[in-house]
Design a protein around this motif. Structure first.
Motif, PDB file in Angstrom:
ATOM      1  N   ASN A  10       8.451  -3.867   7.529  1.00  0.00           N
ATOM      2  CA  ASN A  10       7.220  -4.505   7.067  1.00  0.00           C
ATOM      3  C   ASN A  10       6.337  -4.887   8.267  1.00  0.00           C
ATOM      4  OD1 ASN A  10       5.393  -6.557   6.244  1.00  0.00           O
ATOM      5  ND2 ASN A  10       6.619  -6.939   4.419  1.00  0.00           N
ATOM      6  N   LYS A  13       5.165  -8.624   8.432  1.00  0.00           N
ATOM      7  CA  LYS A  13       6.182  -9.565   8.900  1.00  0.00           C
ATOM      8  C   LYS A  13       6.398  -9.426  10.408  1.00  0.00           C
ATOM      9  CE  LYS A  13       9.978  -9.399   6.425  1.00  0.00           C
ATOM     10  NZ  LYS A  13      11.017  -9.389   5.357  1.00  0.00           N
ATOM     11  N   ASP A  76      14.552 -11.982   5.173  1.00  0.00           N
ATOM     12  CA  ASP A  76      14.327 -11.530   3.809  1.00  0.00           C
ATOM     13  C   ASP A  76      13.552 -12.585   3.064  1.00  0.00           C
ATOM     14  OD1 ASP A  76      15.557  -8.971   2.620  1.00  0.00           O
ATOM     15  OD2 ASP A  76      16.912  -9.623   4.211  1.00  0.00           O
ATOM     16  N   PHE A 151      -0.576  -9.816   3.546  1.00  0.00           N
ATOM     17  CA  PHE A 151       0.093  -8.664   2.945  1.00  0.00           C
ATOM     18  C   PHE A 151       0.819  -9.145   1.691  1.00  0.00           C
ATOM     19  CE2 PHE A 151       3.117 -10.691   5.716  1.00  0.00           C
ATOM     20  CZ  PHE A 151       4.332 -10.597   5.061  1.00  0.00           C
ATOM     21  N   GLY A 152       1.420  -8.189   0.989  1.00  0.00           N
ATOM     22  CA  GLY A 152       2.233  -8.531  -0.181  1.00  0.00           C
ATOM     23  C   GLY A 152       1.485  -9.407  -1.188  1.00  0.00           C
ATOM     24  N   LYS A 176      -2.303 -19.133   8.155  1.00  0.00           N
ATOM     25  CA  LYS A 176      -1.126 -18.934   7.286  1.00  0.00           C
ATOM     26  C   LYS A 176       0.125 -19.482   7.976  1.00  0.00           C
ATOM     27  CE  LYS A 176       1.807 -15.441   5.112  1.00  0.00           C
ATOM     28  NZ  LYS A 176       2.139 -14.023   4.933  1.00  0.00           N
TER      29      LYS A 176
HETATM   30  P1  IMP Z   1      10.965  -8.340   2.171  1.00  0.00           P
HETATM   31  O1  IMP Z   1      11.572  -9.570   2.706  1.00  0.00           O
HETATM   32  O2  IMP Z   1      10.238  -7.588   3.231  1.00  0.00           O
HETATM   33  O3  IMP Z   1      11.929  -7.499   1.400  1.00  0.00           O
HETATM   34  O4  IMP Z   1       9.836  -8.806   1.181  1.00  0.00           O
HETATM   35  C1  IMP Z   1       9.949  -8.740  -0.214  1.00  0.00           C
HETATM   36  C2  IMP Z   1       8.567  -8.629  -0.819  1.00  0.00           C
HETATM   37  O5  IMP Z   1       7.909  -9.890  -0.680  1.00  0.00           O
HETATM   38  C3  IMP Z   1       7.683  -7.578  -0.188  1.00  0.00           C
HETATM   39  O6  IMP Z   1       6.952  -6.932  -1.223  1.00  0.00           O
HETATM   40  C4  IMP Z   1       6.747  -8.360   0.699  1.00  0.00           C
HETATM   41  O7  IMP Z   1       5.489  -7.741   0.787  1.00  0.00           O
HETATM   42  C5  IMP Z   1       6.669  -9.712  -0.027  1.00  0.00           C
HETATM   43  N1  IMP Z   1       6.480 -10.769   0.947  1.00  0.00           N
HETATM   44  C6  IMP Z   1       7.380 -11.178   1.891  1.00  0.00           C
HETATM   45  N2  IMP Z   1       6.843 -12.134   2.663  1.00  0.00           N
HETATM   46  C7  IMP Z   1       5.583 -12.311   2.204  1.00  0.00           C
HETATM   47  C8  IMP Z   1       4.524 -13.152   2.639  1.00  0.00           C
HETATM   48  O8  IMP Z   1       4.595 -13.899   3.617  1.00  0.00           O
HETATM   49  N3  IMP Z   1       3.390 -13.068   1.934  1.00  0.00           N
HETATM   50  C9  IMP Z   1       3.238 -12.227   0.863  1.00  0.00           C
HETATM   51  N4  IMP Z   1       4.187 -11.417   0.431  1.00  0.00           N
HETATM   52  C10 IMP Z   1       5.365 -11.459   1.107  1.00  0.00           C
END
Ligand code: IMP
Length: 194
Positions: A10, A13, A76, A151-152, A176
């Protein structure tokens, strides 16, 4: 400058972790072996801590195998929505991919209970031991997508502590970082490194 290998695909991140650790004298690098992210098996669990600790064990084994020195970071995260009993939680990535932000807003429809929290579970392996920490950011889910930053889920999440009602998507990385689950988790890890 010490190196900290971050096992993540990501880029959002990765950028946040780079900004966080640079002033502490750590260069955060994506953990790659021959240009590829090493494959780790993600355990099927609804517990973020369990997922992070399994991943860091696998990453540490890879680092040892290639004879590199450095610390490893795994993190995670997920969005846990009160009204949906914590969904999407550990399924955040696949849910976002399948139904998108509009899908999440539709699930809540006009529901008045819009409480939610981001959780980030970070694990650090310093060459000897693993430290596991969790950061939580409480907030509310908006009724529409706001902002194009981050993002996300950032454009549909308003952190409660910030006070202006802006989503993470309407903030820059530094703003943020003052409130996010990730910064809270990384702040706890900071003590281990310094
Ligand atoms: P992972 O930890 O990368 O597997 O994140 C799981 C999901 O949560 C992914 O779709 C990320 O885009 C979303 N996500 C994780 N951290 C954030 C954040 O800080 N802001 C928005 N979405 C997040």
């Amino acid at each position: 400058m010490d190196r900290l290998f971050f096992l993540t695909s990501n880029s959002g991140k990765l950028a946040e972790a780079k900004d966080f650790f640079l002033p502490l004298g750590y260069e955060v690098k994506q953990f790659l072996i021959e240009g590829e992210i090493p494959e780790v098996i993600e355990p099927q669990s609804d517990n973020l801590q369990l997922v992070a600790s399994s991943k860091i064990q696998q990453a540490a084994a890879y680092l040892e195998e290639i004879g590199e020195k450095g610390s490893i970071l795994v993190e995670d995260a997920g969005l846990f929505i009160d009204e949906l009993n914590g969904f999407p939680g550990v399924y955040s990535a696949s849910t976002l991919e399948k139904i998108g932000l509009h899908g999440i807003l539709k699930l809540l429809d006009r529901n008045a209970n819009r409480g939610a929290e981001f959780r980030a579970c970070a694990a650090l392996w310093d060459g000897n031991k693993t430290t596991l920490v969790e950061g939580i950011c409480r907030g509310i889910i908006t009724t529409e997508i706001k902002g194009s930053g981050g993002f996300g889920f950032d454009p549909i999440f308003v952190p409660l502590d910030e006070g202006t009602g802006r989503t993470f998507g309407e903030m820059n990385k530094q703003e943020k970082g003052l409130y996010s689950h990730r910064s809270k988790a990384l702040n706890l890890l900071k003590n281990e490194l310094c």
